[in-house]
Design a protein around this motif. Structure first.
Motif, PDB file in Angstrom:
ATOM      1  N   PHE A 172     -14.809  33.297 -28.581  1.00  0.00           N
ATOM      2  CA  PHE A 172     -14.235  32.168 -27.837  1.00  0.00           C
ATOM      3  C   PHE A 172     -14.426  30.940 -28.721  1.00  0.00           C
ATOM      4  O   PHE A 172     -15.460  30.266 -28.666  1.00  0.00           O
ATOM      5  N   ALA A 173     -13.445  30.693 -29.589  1.00  0.00           N
ATOM      6  CA  ALA A 173     -13.609  29.725 -30.667  1.00  0.00           C
ATOM      7  C   ALA A 173     -12.581  28.606 -30.562  1.00  0.00           C
ATOM      8  O   ALA A 173     -11.432  28.820 -30.170  1.00  0.00           O
ATOM      9  N   ALA A 174     -13.022  27.400 -30.934  1.00  0.00           N
ATOM     10  CA  ALA A 174     -12.145  26.237 -31.012  1.00  0.00           C
ATOM     11  C   ALA A 174     -11.769  25.994 -32.468  1.00  0.00           C
ATOM     12  O   ALA A 174     -12.612  26.110 -33.369  1.00  0.00           O
ATOM     13  N   LEU A 175     -10.497  25.653 -32.685  1.00  0.00           N
ATOM     14  CA  LEU A 175     -10.025  25.229 -34.008  1.00  0.00           C
ATOM     15  C   LEU A 175      -9.652  23.759 -33.897  1.00  0.00           C
ATOM     16  O   LEU A 175      -8.750  23.390 -33.133  1.00  0.00           O
ATOM     17  N   ILE A 176     -10.384  22.916 -34.616  1.00  0.00           N
ATOM     18  CA  ILE A 176     -10.163  21.478 -34.532  1.00  0.00           C
ATOM     19  C   ILE A 176      -9.804  20.938 -35.908  1.00  0.00           C
ATOM     20  O   ILE A 176      -9.938  21.614 -36.920  1.00  0.00           O
ATOM     21  N   GLY A 177      -9.335  19.672 -35.926  1.00  0.00           N
ATOM     22  CA  GLY A 177      -8.987  19.021 -37.178  1.00  0.00           C
ATOM     23  C   GLY A 177      -7.934  17.974 -36.937  1.00  0.00           C
ATOM     24  O   GLY A 177      -7.197  18.028 -35.940  1.00  0.00           O
ATOM     25  N   PRO A 178      -7.815  17.006 -37.822  1.00  0.00           N
ATOM     26  CA  PRO A 178      -6.830  15.936 -37.642  1.00  0.00           C
ATOM     27  C   PRO A 178      -5.403  16.444 -37.769  1.00  0.00           C
ATOM     28  O   PRO A 178      -5.158  17.538 -38.292  1.00  0.00           O
ATOM     29  N   SER A 179      -4.466  15.645 -37.298  1.00  0.00           N
ATOM     30  CA  SER A 179      -3.052  15.981 -37.471  1.00  0.00           C
ATOM     31  C   SER A 179      -2.749  16.124 -38.958  1.00  0.00           C
ATOM     32  O   SER A 179      -3.242  15.348 -39.779  1.00  0.00           O
ATOM     33  N   GLY A 180      -1.953  17.151 -39.288  1.00  0.00           N
ATOM     34  CA  GLY A 180      -1.612  17.386 -40.684  1.00  0.00           C
ATOM     35  C   GLY A 180      -2.633  18.185 -41.458  1.00  0.00           C
ATOM     36  O   GLY A 180      -2.496  18.370 -42.673  1.00  0.00           O
ATOM     37  N   SER A 181      -3.662  18.695 -40.764  1.00  0.00           N
ATOM     38  CA  SER A 181      -4.715  19.439 -41.467  1.00  0.00           C
ATOM     39  C   SER A 181      -4.328  20.882 -41.759  1.00  0.00           C
ATOM     40  O   SER A 181      -5.010  21.565 -42.520  1.00  0.00           O
ATOM     41  N   GLY A 182      -3.244  21.357 -41.118  1.00  0.00           N
ATOM     42  CA  GLY A 182      -2.803  22.735 -41.347  1.00  0.00           C
ATOM     43  C   GLY A 182      -3.056  23.665 -40.177  1.00  0.00           C
ATOM     44  O   GLY A 182      -2.867  24.882 -40.292  1.00  0.00           O
ATOM     45  N   LYS A 183      -3.466  23.110 -39.029  1.00  0.00           N
ATOM     46  CA  LYS A 183      -3.800  23.973 -37.874  1.00  0.00           C
ATOM     47  C   LYS A 183      -2.582  24.769 -37.412  1.00  0.00           C
ATOM     48  O   LYS A 183      -2.688  25.980 -37.162  1.00  0.00           O
ATOM     49  N   SER A 184      -1.429  24.113 -37.298  1.00  0.00           N
ATOM     50  CA  SER A 184      -0.228  24.826 -36.820  1.00  0.00           C
ATOM     51  C   SER A 184       0.210  25.882 -37.818  1.00  0.00           C
ATOM     52  O   SER A 184       0.614  26.988 -37.432  1.00  0.00           O
ATOM     53  N   THR A 185       0.127  25.559 -39.101  1.00  0.00           N
ATOM     54  CA  THR A 185       0.468  26.539 -40.134  1.00  0.00           C
ATOM     55  C   THR A 185      -0.445  27.757 -40.045  1.00  0.00           C
ATOM     56  O   THR A 185       0.018  28.908 -40.098  1.00  0.00           O
ATOM     57  N   LEU A 186      -1.740  27.509 -39.880  1.00  0.00           N
ATOM     58  CA  LEU A 186      -2.698  28.607 -39.771  1.00  0.00           C
ATOM     59  C   LEU A 186      -2.424  29.444 -38.531  1.00  0.00           C
ATOM     60  O   LEU A 186      -2.456  30.686 -38.578  1.00  0.00           O
ATOM     61  N   LEU A 187      -2.136  28.798 -37.415  1.00  0.00           N
ATOM     62  CA  LEU A 187      -1.869  29.526 -36.180  1.00  0.00           C
ATOM     63  C   LEU A 187      -0.605  30.374 -36.307  1.00  0.00           C
ATOM     64  O   LEU A 187      -0.548  31.496 -35.794  1.00  0.00           O
ATOM     65  N   ASN A 188       0.409  29.861 -36.989  1.00  0.00           N
ATOM     66  CA  ASN A 188       1.634  30.630 -37.198  1.00  0.00           C
ATOM     67  C   ASN A 188       1.379  31.881 -38.031  1.00  0.00           C
ATOM     68  O   ASN A 188       1.971  32.940 -37.792  1.00  0.00           O
ATOM     69  N   LEU A 189       0.482  31.766 -39.015  1.00  0.00           N
ATOM     70  CA  LEU A 189       0.135  32.936 -39.825  1.00  0.00           C
ATOM     71  C   LEU A 189      -0.633  33.959 -38.995  1.00  0.00           C
ATOM     72  O   LEU A 189      -0.322  35.157 -39.009  1.00  0.00           O
ATOM     73  N   ILE A 190      -1.635  33.485 -38.246  1.00  0.00           N
ATOM     74  CA  ILE A 190      -2.434  34.397 -37.424  1.00  0.00           C
ATOM     75  C   ILE A 190      -1.579  35.067 -36.363  1.00  0.00           C
ATOM     76  O   ILE A 190      -1.759  36.249 -36.057  1.00  0.00           O
ATOM     77  N   GLY A 191      -0.617  34.314 -35.813  1.00  0.00           N
ATOM     78  CA  GLY A 191       0.282  34.858 -34.796  1.00  0.00           C
ATOM     79  C   GLY A 191       1.398  35.710 -35.358  1.00  0.00           C
ATOM     80  O   GLY A 191       2.274  36.160 -34.613  1.00  0.00           O
ATOM     81  N   LEU A 192       1.387  35.933 -36.675  1.00  0.00           N
ATOM     82  CA  LEU A 192       2.383  36.773 -37.365  1.00  0.00           C
ATOM     83  C   LEU A 192       3.785  36.225 -37.215  1.00  0.00           C
ATOM     84  O   LEU A 192       4.772  36.968 -37.246  1.00  0.00           O
ATOM     85  N   LEU A 193       3.891  34.906 -37.068  1.00  0.00           N
ATOM     86  CA  LEU A 193       5.189  34.238 -37.018  1.00  0.00           C
ATOM     87  C   LEU A 193       5.628  33.801 -38.407  1.00  0.00           C
ATOM     88  O   LEU A 193       6.779  33.416 -38.606  1.00  0.00           O
ATOM     89  N   ASP A 194       4.714  33.844 -39.361  1.00  0.00           N
ATOM     90  CA  ASP A 194       4.978  33.501 -40.758  1.00  0.00           C
ATOM     91  C   ASP A 194       4.054  34.353 -41.614  1.00  0.00           C
ATOM     92  O   ASP A 194       3.091  34.944 -41.101  1.00  0.00           O
ATOM     93  N   ARG A 195       4.338  34.419 -42.895  1.00  0.00           N
ATOM     94  CA  ARG A 195       3.544  35.258 -43.795  1.00  0.00           C
ATOM     95  C   ARG A 195       2.767  34.383 -44.783  1.00  0.00           C
ATOM     96  O   ARG A 195       3.271  33.358 -45.245  1.00  0.00           O
ATOM     97  N   PRO A 196       1.539  34.781 -45.120  1.00  0.00           N
ATOM     98  CA  PRO A 196       0.797  34.030 -46.131  1.00  0.00           C
ATOM     99  C   PRO A 196       1.427  34.181 -47.512  1.00  0.00           C
ATOM    100  O   PRO A 196       2.088  35.187 -47.805  1.00  0.00           O
TER     101      PRO A 196
END
Length: 235
Positions: free
Chosen positions: A39-63
């Protein structure tokens, strides 16, 4: 008894956009592991890459580089069909906006992932959807149209929908961002309850430090790199 594999494992994951002189690397060698029941929180300022990371983890994009493993299955060599299969089987999504279909009932919205997977409706899918609505406290509103529910109720329906395929991992992107404080606390408490009762793992992106402080682990992303990753003893 054989130990379950991590629900999520990233090793050296990088993500770039563009090419040549216009290439820009957004994520810089991410290493991250989530065990079952996390049960983990992912935090960080806008533009830090959180959405990009989530898209990769969600298999919506490829690394662009590195390996990404979901529930023991390494994903970087999978074709699109197998990525879709794995995503549908193993990952649930809760977004800031609920993305419900307004003209459908709560029950129909929750059953939608099963309908898409099976191609036709059946009694079992609606029975499962109904039990999930009971679980999120909306048993009496199963036949209400989505656009007749409050914001907090709509997000509860979205959570039930995310659980419909019984995923091992739920990715929640600002799940309380559109809610007032009371509704946000209720929705967050529901996520925590599901985590503890069903053992479902959650990775929750949030800008709300109050909510992050209630997670077992806080992962901070800054400028495309994890700068802090620690257990939260206060949770």
């Amino acid at each position: 008894m054989t130990a379950k594999p991590p629900v999520l494992q990233l090793a050296g994951v990088r993500k770039s956009y563009g090419s040549g002189e216009t290439e820009s690397e957004i994520l810089h060698g991410i290493d991250l592991t989530l065990q079952p029941g996390a049960f983990a929180a992912l935090i960080g300022p806008s533009g830090s890459g959180k959405s990009t990371l989530l898209n990769l983890i969600g298999l919506l994009d490829r690394p662009s580089a590195g390996t990404l493993t979901i529930a023991g299955e390494e994903t970087t060599s999978l074709d699109d069909n197998n990525l879709t299969r794995l995503r549908g089987r193993s990952i649930g999504f809760v977004f800031q906006h609920h993305h419900l279909i307004p003209a459908f009932t709560a029950l129909e919205n929750v059953a939608m992932p099963l309908l898409v997977a099976r191609g036709r409706p059946d009694d079992e899918m609606y029975e499962r959807a109904g039990k999930l609505l009971d679980q999120v406290g909306l048993g009496e509103r199963k036949q209400h149209l989505a656009n007749r529910l409050s914001g907090g109720q709509q997000q509860r329906v979205a959570i039930a929908r995310a659980l419909c395929m019984q995923p091992q991992l739920v990715l929640a992107d600002e799940p309380t961002g559109n809610l007032d404080t009371h509704s946000a606390d209720d929705v967050f408490a529901l996520l925590r309850q599901i985590n503890r009762q069903a053992g479902t793992s959650f990775l929750i992106v949030t800008h709300d430090p109050r909510l992050a402080a209630r997670c077992d682990r806080i992962i901070e992303l800054v400028d495309g790199a994890i700068v802090s990753d620690h257990a939260n003893a206060a949770a």
